[in-house]
Design an enzyme around this catalytic site. Structure first.
Site, PDB file in Angstrom:
ATOM      1  N   CYS A 119     -10.735 -22.991  13.794  1.00  0.00           N
ATOM      2  CA  CYS A 119     -11.235 -21.456  13.142  1.00  0.00           C
ATOM      3  C   CYS A 119     -12.015 -20.966  12.543  1.00  0.00           C
ATOM      4  O   CYS A 119     -12.563 -19.447  13.202  1.00  0.00           O
ATOM      5  CB  CYS A 119      -9.726 -22.055  11.936  1.00  0.00           C
ATOM      6  SG  CYS A 119      -8.369 -22.793  12.339  1.00  0.00           S
ATOM      7  N   HIS A 271     -11.317 -14.743  10.609  1.00  0.00           N
ATOM      8  CA  HIS A 271     -10.895 -15.452  11.494  1.00  0.00           C
ATOM      9  C   HIS A 271      -8.883 -14.991  11.736  1.00  0.00           C
ATOM     10  O   HIS A 271      -8.538 -14.322  10.955  1.00  0.00           O
ATOM     11  CB  HIS A 271     -10.968 -16.866  11.155  1.00  0.00           C
ATOM     12  CG  HIS A 271      -9.578 -17.609  11.726  1.00  0.00           C
ATOM     13  ND1 HIS A 271      -9.146 -18.149  12.686  1.00  0.00           N
ATOM     14  CD2 HIS A 271      -8.555 -18.537  11.187  1.00  0.00           C
ATOM     15  CE1 HIS A 271      -7.935 -17.985  12.762  1.00  0.00           C
ATOM     16  NE2 HIS A 271      -7.842 -19.031  11.717  1.00  0.00           N
ATOM     17  N   ASN A 301      -2.274 -15.925  16.166  1.00  0.00           N
ATOM     18  CA  ASN A 301      -3.042 -16.501  15.645  1.00  0.00           C
ATOM     19  C   ASN A 301      -3.715 -17.453  16.303  1.00  0.00           C
ATOM     20  O   ASN A 301      -2.981 -18.163  17.177  1.00  0.00           O
ATOM     21  CB  ASN A 301      -3.547 -17.952  13.997  1.00  0.00           C
ATOM     22  CG  ASN A 301      -4.325 -18.217  14.147  1.00  0.00           C
ATOM     23  OD1 ASN A 301      -5.150 -18.933  14.499  1.00  0.00           O
ATOM     24  ND2 ASN A 301      -4.033 -18.616  12.594  1.00  0.00           N
TER      25      ASN A 301
END
Length: 355
Positions: A119, A271, A301
C-alpha cells in the site's frame, strides 16, 4: 517519523496497465442478495475489478506500462540507469523480478532490484529512485530511472473471503524520473509500526512457514491450513483504526515538513483503500473533495499501483506544467509514506488494457 528533502529530480511520465477482463461483485456469486451487494458496493466504492487471467503476472502488466511509457517519452532503452520493481506478487521467490524485467525491456546494464511493499510502496519507491539518481555519475546526460509498481492481488485471495474478494483488483504501472537541476524540491515523510504486521498478511510461503515442509508429505488437514495461510488475510477493523489514527496526521506532517498548506497543492492522491475510508480521511484532514481523486469503482484496491493508476485515470492530462501534489501511501506493515512534489511537465498519462 523520518523526514527528507530532495532537489533536482523530476517525474517525466506515468503510465498504467490493467487486465482487460473485469468482474463485478454479482458475477463473483459471493453475495447473492442484491440489496446486500449494493450496500457493500456503496461502502467500499468498488463495483467491478480488473482480474489478471491465469498466467499473467504483475511483471507482465508493468512491462506493458513501461514499454508504452518509454515509447511515449522517446527514451532509449539503454538510457535507464535505475529500475526498481515494487510488488508483493513477484514472479519468483528468487531471483528478483527486476532482473528479469531489465532483460525483457531490453535495458542496459542498470541498477535493478525488487522492493517488497504494498500500500505504501509507490511513495517509498519514488523516493528510492529519486535518491539513487542523485548519487549516480552519468557522463553527458541526466541520470534516468523507472519505478515499476503493481500487484496481481487477486491471485492470493480465498474465493469465499468477503473481506478481500469484493475489494482487490490487479494493475501494473510505470513511472519515469530524470535528474533535472531546475526541478522543484521533493519532500518526504516516512514511518513504520511493525506491530500491525499480522493485520494484513500472507503468512505461508516464506521460510518461517513454508508450503512444503522438510518433514515430508502432509495430511489433508495440514494442506488445507497451509492453503488458507497462503492467501491474503485482511483485518478490516484494525486497518480502519490504524488509518484514521495515523493518516490525517501524516497529511499534516507532510504539509508542515514542506512548508505548505492545503491551498498550496492542487491534488492529494491517497492509496485507494476503500471509499468509506477515503471519505473519512478527506474530511478529518480538512481536504476539499475536488482535490482528492478517487478511482476505485472499476479497478478496486490495486495495492502499490493504486496511486499512479488514480493519477493516470483521473488526472491524465493535468500535468502540462509543474503541478504541486501530495501523494499519500499507507497500510500493510504498518507502513506509511507521504510525498510533496511537483508532477510535470509530462505527456498525457495513459491506462492501457492488457489482453
Amino acid at each position: 517519523m523520518t523526514e527528507g528533502r530532495l532537489q533536482g529530480v523530476a517525474v517525466r511520465g506515468i503510465r498504467a496497465c490493467v487486465p482487460k477482463t473485469g468482474r463485478t461483485l454479482a458475477e463473483e456469486g459471493l453475495i447473492p442478495d442484491e440489496a446486500e451487494r449494493e450496500r457493500l458496493i456503496k461502502s467500499i466504492g468498488v463495483r467491478s475489478r480488473r482480474i489478471a487471467p491465469e498466467g499473467v503476472m504483475t511483471s507482465d502488466l508493468c512491462q506493458r506500462a513501461a514499454e508504452g511509457l518509454l515509447d511515449q517519452l522517446g527514451w532509449a532503452r539503454d538510457s535507464i540507469d535505475v529500475l526498481i520493481f515494487v510488488t508483493q506478487s513477484a514472479d519468483y521467490v528468487a531471483p528478483a523480478t527486476a532482473c528479469a524485467l531489465q532483460h525483457r525491456l531490453g535495458l542496459g546494464s542498470c541498477l535493478a532490484f525488487d522492493v517488497n511493499l504494498g500500500c505504501s510502496g509507490y511513495t517509498y519507491g519514488l523516493w528510492m529512485v529519486a535518491s539513487l539518481l542523485k548519487t549516480l555519475s552519468i557522463g553527458g546526460r541526466p541520470a534516468r530511472g523507472l519505478l515499476l509498481a503493481g500487484d496481481v492481488s487477486t491471485s492470493r485471495l480465498l474465493k469465499d473471503d468477503r473481506a478481500t474478494v469484493p475489494l482487490f483488483g490487479d494493475a501494473g504501472t510505470a513511472t519515469a524520473l530524470e535528474v533535472d537541476a531546475s526541478a522543484p524540491e521533493m519532500t518526504g515523510v516516512f514511518g513504520t509500526d511493525g506491530a500491525g504486521a499480522p493485520h494484513i498478511m500472507v503468512e505461508a510461503g516464506g521460510i518461517k512457514l513454508p508450503l512444503l515442509p522438510q518433514d515430508g508429505p502432509q495430511d489433508e488437514e495440514t494442506q488445507a491450513r497451509l492453503y488458507r495461510a497462503s492467501r491474503l488475510y485482511l483485518n478490516g477493523p484494525e486497518v480502519f483504526t490504524f488509518t484514521l489514527k495515523n493518516v490525517p496526521s501524516l497529511v499534516s506532517q507532510i504539509l508542515a515538513a514542506s512548508g505548505s498548506t492545503v491551498e498550496d497543492v492542487d491534488h492529494v492522491v491517497f492509496h485507494q483503500a476503500n471509499v468509506f475510508m477515503l471519505e473519512h480521511l478527506r474530511k478529518k484532514a480538512g481536504l476539499p473533495a475536488e482535490k482528492v481523486p478517487i478511482a476505485m469503482e472499476t479497478y478496486g484496491n490495486t495495492s502499490s499501483a493504486s496511486i499512479p493508476l488514480t493519477i493516470a485515470d483521473r488526472l491524465s492530462d493535468t500535468f502540462a506544467t509543474p503541478t504541486p501534489v501530495l501523494l499519500v501511501g499507507f497500510g500493510i506493515g504498518w507502513s506509511w509514506a507521504a510525498l510533496k512534489l511537483h508532477l510535470g511537465p509530462m505527456p498525457q498519462c495513459v491506462v492501457d488494457d492488457y489482453d
